[in-house]
Design an enzyme around this catalytic site. Sequence first.
Site, short mmCIF file in Angstrom:
data_model
loop_
_atom_site.label_atom_id
_atom_site.label_comp_id
_atom_site.label_asym_id
_atom_site.label_seq_id
_atom_site.Cartn_x
_atom_site.Cartn_y
_atom_site.Cartn_z
N ASP A 138 0.72 -1.17 -0.08
CA ASP A 138 -0.04 0.04 -0.07
C ASP A 138 0.90 1.16 0.04
O ASP A 138 2.16 1.13 0.30
CB ASP A 138 -0.95 0.10 1.23
CG ASP A 138 -2.14 -0.97 1.07
OD1 ASP A 138 -2.35 -1.32 0.08
OD2 ASP A 138 -2.93 -1.19 2.11
N MET A 189 -7.23 9.14 8.76
CA MET A 189 -7.73 9.55 7.44
C MET A 189 -8.76 10.62 7.29
O MET A 189 -9.55 10.53 6.67
CB MET A 189 -8.41 8.35 6.66
CG MET A 189 -7.31 6.85 6.72
SD MET A 189 -7.99 5.44 5.97
CE MET A 189 -9.23 5.04 7.43
N LYS A 195 -3.73 3.34 -2.47
CA LYS A 195 -5.08 4.48 -2.77
C LYS A 195 -5.05 5.72 -2.07
O LYS A 195 -4.18 6.02 -1.03
CB LYS A 195 -6.33 3.50 -1.96
CG LYS A 195 -6.60 2.20 -2.48
CD LYS A 195 -7.64 1.41 -1.53
CE LYS A 195 -7.76 -0.01 -2.09
NZ LYS A 195 -8.94 -0.40 -1.26
#
Length: 505
Positions: free
Chosen positions: A34, A171, A56
Amino acid sequence: MGIVYFIGAGPGDKGLITLKGAEKLKICDVVIYDRLANEELLKLLKPGCRKIYAGKQAGSHYIKQEEINQILTEYALKNNIVARLKGGDSFVFGRGTEEIEALNQHNIPYEVIPGITSAIAVPECAGIPVTHRGASRSFHVITGHTDTGTGLPVCNYKALVDAGGTLIFLMGLSNIKEITGSLLKEGMPAEMPAAVISGGTTEMQVVLRSSLRDIGKRVTEKNILPPAVIVIGETAAYNYVYNKNAEKDGIACSKFYKKKAGIVATEALMEKLKTGLEMENIECVPVCGMDIFNVVTQELEEELGNIEKYRWVVFTSRNGVLIFFETLKKMHMDIRRLAVLKFAVIGSGTKEALAGFGINVDFIPSGYTSAILAKELASAMLPGETLLLPRAVKGSRELTVILEQENISFKEIKIYDVKGHLLPGADRLDELNSIIFLSTSGVKEFARLLKNKGKKLPAGIEFICIGDVTKKAAREEYGTEAGIITAQLNNVEGIINALREGSNA
């Protein structure tokens, strides 16, 4: 049937992966990693391991989750050892459970290897404890972004306010104003301490502190970038870091309190330097990697096959030592044949490398230069003794010239070459206080690469060099003697001492 290891990569610092996770990376055939997993960890992979980036970012999905599930399944069904490398921990907003459910449909074996979650580690490394007696008896970890149409977190803000303790949002940077506004609406005090940590545990870490009321505005003003962790609660005001001069205008950043040293060295030496520099509160910024290339070893093999004709072997670097003994091992040569030899080296680093093979040096010069080595060794050798000199292609001519002048019988073999390549740190030259050079080849290669890229060193930057020969090369390449510190010991400890003395001057 293969197996899948779900490995938590930790919060950012490559050293914060678990030992078990690092060991599994070394044996995997395929790794799917990731964006938040430190790419330095990919250096642990064995040659030929397939690397698949599945990172992502908000609004930009390189690979959809369903595709990741399929990739994991397909490679495992083909008898591969697969590593799923995720930032933080696989089960803390990492969607690891979804991927495991896909494996379960095919009865594929798997193992989960926990990672250090950024929810705790990032605040901790910024000096913020998530709990503290008398201030916070609990902490709550909340996702700051969801896959709903708006992307806003779906939270019971009233319950969070009523629960007290420390709130940690992951996030959530793009939604920070909505998050703080909702907490204020549910009655959390406007002056409640809040902090945002961007790039936590890495050299890019920035810590912004403010109140709940103002933190969102301050994030915009200071252009704080993701990935970031938001901490809200009484403990967000704490600052358990060694150097408390780190803050300026409510923002803490490594550039305010850490000196930065650019490193030109091999990967192994960089790791040694990094440990020592961290002890001195100096950030290690690799700017140029030095790669060792073995040249044709046939000539070395021939001389090793007739090693009894020599009485001395001279090593001018640890690289020469390593290649010498690698070749000896490759030839399946009985090490007892070396019993007739005496060994001479330049510097304590080369001495340590030789000691690693169980051999103590017979001669080390009073000064770590080729000229001193040649003159003093010539006086120590007996008439008729012959010397073997395995060293770098670009080794100093000074050594062989003096040996010739002293009528020493020697055989020089060029067994390796050194070439450099710029590293990402070369884009941070303006931040550096100093550049550390461990060899003349490093000085020359770095200068060549900078010239090719049209880059220049900032004015007033300091050079830290091992030995007078390296210092001389730096002066010739960069045109000045000012700002050059020479390490008295020809090893990593000497460099650290030189930096320490320079800081105290």
